[in-house]
Design a protein around this motif. Sequence first.
Motif, PDB file in Angstrom:
ATOM      1  N   GLY A 251      54.664   0.245 -25.589  1.00  0.00           N
ATOM      2  CA  GLY A 251      54.321   1.421 -26.448  1.00  0.00           C
ATOM      3  C   GLY A 251      52.876   1.242 -27.190  1.00  0.00           C
ATOM      4  O   GLY A 251      52.561   2.240 -27.821  1.00  0.00           O
ATOM      5  N   GLN A 252      52.302  -0.013 -27.078  1.00  0.00           N
ATOM      6  CA  GLN A 252      51.044  -0.250 -27.787  1.00  0.00           C
ATOM      7  C   GLN A 252      49.990   0.808 -26.846  1.00  0.00           C
ATOM      8  O   GLN A 252      49.888   0.687 -25.779  1.00  0.00           O
ATOM      9  CB  GLN A 252      50.263  -1.343 -27.784  1.00  0.00           C
ATOM     10  N   GLY A 253      49.001   1.138 -27.579  1.00  0.00           N
ATOM     11  CA  GLY A 253      47.969   2.165 -26.976  1.00  0.00           C
ATOM     12  C   GLY A 253      48.526   3.588 -26.580  1.00  0.00           C
ATOM     13  O   GLY A 253      48.079   4.228 -26.065  1.00  0.00           O
ATOM     14  N   ARG A 254      49.723   3.861 -26.818  1.00  0.00           N
ATOM     15  CA  ARG A 254      50.291   5.056 -26.464  1.00  0.00           C
ATOM     16  C   ARG A 254      49.727   6.320 -27.259  1.00  0.00           C
ATOM     17  O   ARG A 254      49.536   5.804 -28.450  1.00  0.00           O
ATOM     18  CB  ARG A 254      51.881   5.085 -26.922  1.00  0.00           C
ATOM     19  N   LYS A 255      49.400   7.416 -26.714  1.00  0.00           N
ATOM     20  CA  LYS A 255      48.645   8.402 -27.745  1.00  0.00           C
ATOM     21  C   LYS A 255      49.938   9.282 -28.360  1.00  0.00           C
ATOM     22  O   LYS A 255      49.411   9.953 -29.223  1.00  0.00           O
ATOM     23  CB  LYS A 255      48.025   9.390 -26.680  1.00  0.00           C
ATOM     24  N   THR A 256      51.036   9.429 -27.929  1.00  0.00           N
ATOM     25  CA  THR A 256      52.111   9.922 -28.422  1.00  0.00           C
ATOM     26  C   THR A 256      53.258   9.004 -29.008  1.00  0.00           C
ATOM     27  O   THR A 256      53.288   7.871 -28.403  1.00  0.00           O
ATOM     28  CB  THR A 256      52.715  11.202 -27.581  1.00  0.00           C
TER      29      THR A 256
END
Length: 86
Positions: free
Chosen positions: A6-11
């Motif tokens: 989930g790291q670096g996720r935009k949403t």
Amino acid sequence: MTRLTGQGRKTPPPPIWPEDRYEVLCERDEPHGSTRDRYHFPGHAVRSARDLETAGLARRVRVVRLSDGVVIYDRVDGVDLPADEW
């Protein structure tokens, strides 16, 4: 470097709990005012409303389906829809 899921996720990730679909509106005498509680499951909402009335904690309790505003429980107005209509 280890990257967590989930790291670096935009949403943001989707919520883990389902959306609330029913609201219990509880009218109390002053100075307590009114309260609103939301539930996902209709059975829990209706049980909460009946328990509030039985305990004498409210003068009027309604359960409203949020999707269309239909009142599924309101003893004052004589509304108590059967479970298959919730």
